[in-house]
Design an enzyme around this catalytic site. Structure first.
Site, PDB file in Angstrom:
ATOM      1  N   LYS A 197       0.852  -1.194   0.000  1.00 57.60           N
ATOM      2  CA  LYS A 197       0.000   0.000   0.000  1.00 57.60           C
ATOM      3  C   LYS A 197       0.887   1.243   0.000  1.00 57.60           C
ATOM      4  O   LYS A 197       1.546   1.561   0.983  1.00 57.60           O
ATOM      5  CB  LYS A 197      -0.877   0.047   1.252  1.00 57.60           C
ATOM      6  CG  LYS A 197      -1.924   1.161   1.152  1.00 57.60           C
ATOM      7  CD  LYS A 197      -2.468   1.595   2.493  1.00 57.60           C
ATOM      8  CE  LYS A 197      -1.868   2.852   3.047  1.00 57.60           C
ATOM      9  NZ  LYS A 197      -1.949   4.058   2.213  1.00 57.60           N
ATOM     10  N   GLY A 250       7.419   4.752   8.103  1.00 57.34           N
ATOM     11  CA  GLY A 250       6.572   5.932   8.300  1.00 57.34           C
ATOM     12  C   GLY A 250       6.775   6.516   9.675  1.00 57.34           C
ATOM     13  O   GLY A 250       7.862   6.391  10.257  1.00 57.34           O
ATOM     14  N   SER A 251       5.726   7.118  10.207  1.00 59.00           N
ATOM     15  CA  SER A 251       5.873   7.831  11.477  1.00 59.00           C
ATOM     16  C   SER A 251       5.921   6.847  12.652  1.00 59.00           C
ATOM     17  O   SER A 251       5.391   5.724  12.568  1.00 59.00           O
ATOM     18  CB  SER A 251       4.699   8.789  11.662  1.00 59.00           C
ATOM     19  OG  SER A 251       3.506   8.056  11.795  1.00 59.00           O
ATOM     20  N   THR A 252       6.526   7.295  13.735  1.00 59.58           N
ATOM     21  CA  THR A 252       6.629   6.452  14.927  1.00 59.58           C
ATOM     22  C   THR A 252       5.237   6.149  15.481  1.00 59.58           C
ATOM     23  O   THR A 252       4.957   5.027  15.915  1.00 59.58           O
ATOM     24  CB  THR A 252       7.517   7.155  15.976  1.00 59.58           C
ATOM     25  OG1 THR A 252       8.826   7.290  15.397  1.00 59.58           O
ATOM     26  CG2 THR A 252       7.634   6.354  17.259  1.00 59.58           C
ATOM     27  N   GLU A 272      10.499   0.860  10.225  1.00 62.58           N
ATOM     28  CA  GLU A 272      11.522   1.885   9.963  1.00 62.58           C
ATOM     29  C   GLU A 272      10.831   3.223  10.192  1.00 62.58           C
ATOM     30  O   GLU A 272      10.012   3.646   9.387  1.00 62.58           O
ATOM     31  CB  GLU A 272      12.039   1.714   8.536  1.00 62.58           C
ATOM     32  CG  GLU A 272      13.443   2.228   8.375  1.00 62.58           C
ATOM     33  CD  GLU A 272      13.452   3.694   7.996  1.00 62.58           C
ATOM     34  OE1 GLU A 272      13.433   4.522   8.950  1.00 62.58           O
ATOM     35  OE2 GLU A 272      13.445   4.012   6.812  1.00 62.58           O
ATOM     36  N   CYS A 306      14.123  10.235   6.348  1.00 62.61           N
ATOM     37  CA  CYS A 306      14.183   9.810   7.754  1.00 62.61           C
ATOM     38  C   CYS A 306      15.609   9.881   8.297  1.00 62.61           C
ATOM     39  O   CYS A 306      15.816  10.121   9.485  1.00 62.61           O
ATOM     40  CB  CYS A 306      13.627   8.406   7.903  1.00 62.61           C
ATOM     41  SG  CYS A 306      14.419   7.207   6.835  1.00 62.61           S
ATOM     42  N   GLU A 403      10.797  15.479  14.919  1.00 63.71           N
ATOM     43  CA  GLU A 403      11.189  15.356  13.522  1.00 63.71           C
ATOM     44  C   GLU A 403      10.391  16.384  12.708  1.00 63.71           C
ATOM     45  O   GLU A 403       9.171  16.317  12.648  1.00 63.71           O
ATOM     46  CB  GLU A 403      10.849  13.939  13.053  1.00 63.71           C
ATOM     47  CG  GLU A 403      11.363  13.602  11.689  1.00 63.71           C
ATOM     48  CD  GLU A 403      11.030  12.167  11.297  1.00 63.71           C
ATOM     49  OE1 GLU A 403       9.930  11.686  11.634  1.00 63.71           O
ATOM     50  OE2 GLU A 403      11.872  11.544  10.642  1.00 63.71           O
TER      51      GLU A 403
END
Ligand code: NDP
Length: 499
Positions: A197, A250-252, A272, A306, A403
């Protein structure tokens, strides 16, 4: 700056104009849902394409297509050398479509056409061929056992690496093709099926690449693409009972959500996630290397990387010189559309992300932080943020800890390397870090003491298919790339034979 732009290829325009569906069972497949998602060109804010907004039923169809192919062994049952040949053919087809894929990426993501050609497609090819080569290197071990019964019995034992099943790949919007293929290729090399996706913001290149996969000879059902929102399509995919592993970038926050639901079903995950990556510049560093390396490390893809260097700690004796050099470099960057070959800094990916980055800068400004700002983007259109240096920001500002994922970098004066190390490690993240020095002993000491999955000396953000990559702390779990990459896509089966 001249505003001459690269001419859009007719094949790219035709692809944009298509009625896109999902890619399931090796062909275009209409979504159950009538809803469409708009794809925007970040340089203009105009809609350039529409894609399907997949429902949970669509996702189920895609996963079951992957599952049927897996059970039928149409891919994992092939000889490893045959899989390798097909994957290399797949890479050749991607290479033949370099310009088309690069343009699609620039048009949907905003990045420079040079970066799309060299990174999105060029690096993708490196990783594709490296991973194709791993297909024929999958190996278990033979093991000596000490089972004492029945008396006199002898045993032979070994381990086999078997593909894990159907894998879900969740891809962010910053490098849609490259990161997408970091999920597709190890899955295919290991013999798994995959349902991938892309982000709803940048879905186009993976849809195009799926067609090339079929053309290369990857059997129907092995490689599926679902486009849709994270909340519906992403959630349905990552929680589907036939998914054996989720590979997420993606995001944490989203990564943690996926890990929680994976824990309930004991599904494997590779995560990641974000980074707030420090660079430590010691007083004996070569300033020209620092500027060259950290300008790229900080501003590549508008800082939407990232691994980007976003906190630069500079030992006091070099601080004023380097701030002045950074200022000169930042002010020399031209800002414009990714399709303009002369623009160094391009729009951010979306209006929402552009606004989010701006909130970090607004907060810094309202607290009277010292900002050094480069050129502005074209007036009145596109999602531009000027490249910005933040000099000695107060530690209470959000941009010192969170971030930003934009063209914003902090330059911080430190008394010495010890202070730099303390500040560098004082972060919830641990993705990448770098140290800049000509002193070998210092360099090696700092690579030991920096808490990050990757530490560079005199460079930053340079990655390679043969070098494992992943995060410590809140930056994720698991490692991608390197000779052992396929271990994460395989189960280890133990076989024990009495004779
Ligand atoms: P997200 O984590 O929300 O998105 C990443 C991917 O996850 C997208 O494909 C998204 O789909 C999908 N997704 C979202 N929610 C779910 C869910 N519940 N289940 C499954 N999949 C889901 O990142 P954002 O796009 O919101 O970016 C936010 C921040 O994350 C950035 O500002 C940056 O700090 C960081 N980030 C880090 C990246 C990295 O490379 N490490 C890459 C991108 C972002 P969709 O986009 O369709 O919603």
């Amino acid at each position: 700056m001249s505003d001459t732009q690269v001419a859009v290829l007719p094949s790219v325009q035709q692809f944009l104009d298509r009625q896109h569906g999902l890619w399931v069972e090796g062909r275009q497949s209409a979504s159950d849902s009538d809803k469409r998602l708009e794809v925007f060109n970040p340089a203009t804010g105009q809609v350039i394409a529409f894609t399907a907004d997949a429902s949970a039923q669509d996702v189920d169809r895609a996963v079951m297509s992957g599952w049927r192919a897996f059970v039928a062994r149409s891919w994992c049952g092939k000889l490893p050398a045959e899989r390798e040949r097909i994957l290399l053919r797949f890479a050749d087809l991607v290479e033949q479509h370099t310009e088309e894929l690069a343009q699609l990426e620039t048009l949907e993501q905003g990045k420079s056409i040079h970066i799309s050609r060299a990174f999105e497609v060029g690096c993708t090819l490196n990783w594709m061929r490296y991973t194709a080569g791993l297909t024929t290197k999958i190996a278990g071990k033979t093991l000596d056992l000490s089972i004492p019964m029945p008396q006199g019995a002898r045993y032979q034992a070994w381990t086999r690496k078997e593909p894990i099943g159907v894998v879900a790949g969740i891809v962010p919007w910053n490098f849609p093709l490259l990161i997408g293929m970091w999920k597709v290729m190890p899955a295919l090399a290991a013999g798994c099926s995959i349902v991938i996706k892309p982000s709803e913001t940048t879905p186009l290149t993976l849809l195009r690449v799926a067609e090339l996969a079929s053309e290369a000879g990857i059997p129907d059902g092995v490689f599926n693409v679902v486009t849709g929102s994270g909340a519906v399509c992403g959630a349905a995919l990552t929680t589907h009972p036939h998914i054996a592993k989720v590979s997420f970038t993606g995001s944490t926050a989203t990564g943690k959500q996926i890990a929680r639901s994976a824990a309930d079903r004991l599904t494997g995950v590779t995560l990641e996630l974000g980074g707030k990556n420090p660079a430590i510049v010691l007083k004996d560093a070569d300033p020209s290397w620092v500027i060259e390396g950290l300008m790229t490390g900080s501003f590549l893809n508008q800082g939407q990387v990232c691994a980007a260097s976003s906190r630069i700690y500079i030992e006091a004796p070099l601080f004023d010189t380097l701030v002045s050099d950074f200022e000169q470099a930042v002010k020399s960057l031209s800002v414009g559309p990714g399709m303009s070959p002369e623009a160094h800094i391009n729009p951010l990916v979306s209006r929402a992300h552009c606004d989010k980055v701006q909130t970090f800068l607004d907060e810094a400004q309202s607290h009277h932080a010292e900002l050094i700002t480069g050129n502005r983007g074209p007036n009145g259109q596109g999602y531009y943020v000027s490249p910005t240096l933040v000099v000695n920001p107060n530690a209470s500002l959000r941009l010192t800890r969170e971030e930003v994922f934009g063209p914003v970098v902090n330059l911080v004066r430190v008394a010495d390397g010890e202070e730099a190390l303390r500040l560098a490690n004082d972060s919830e993240y641990g993705l990448t870090a770098s140290v800049w020095t000509q002193n070998v002993s210092k360099a090696l000491e700092y690579t030991d003491r920096l808490q990050a999955g990757t530490v560079w000396v005199n460079s930053h953000t340079l990655i390679d298919a043969n070098l494992p990559f992943g995060g410590m702390k809140q930056s994720g779990t698991g490692r991608d790339f390197g000779p052992d990459w396929l271990d994460g896509w395989c189960e280890t089966k133990s076989v024990c034979v009495r004779y």
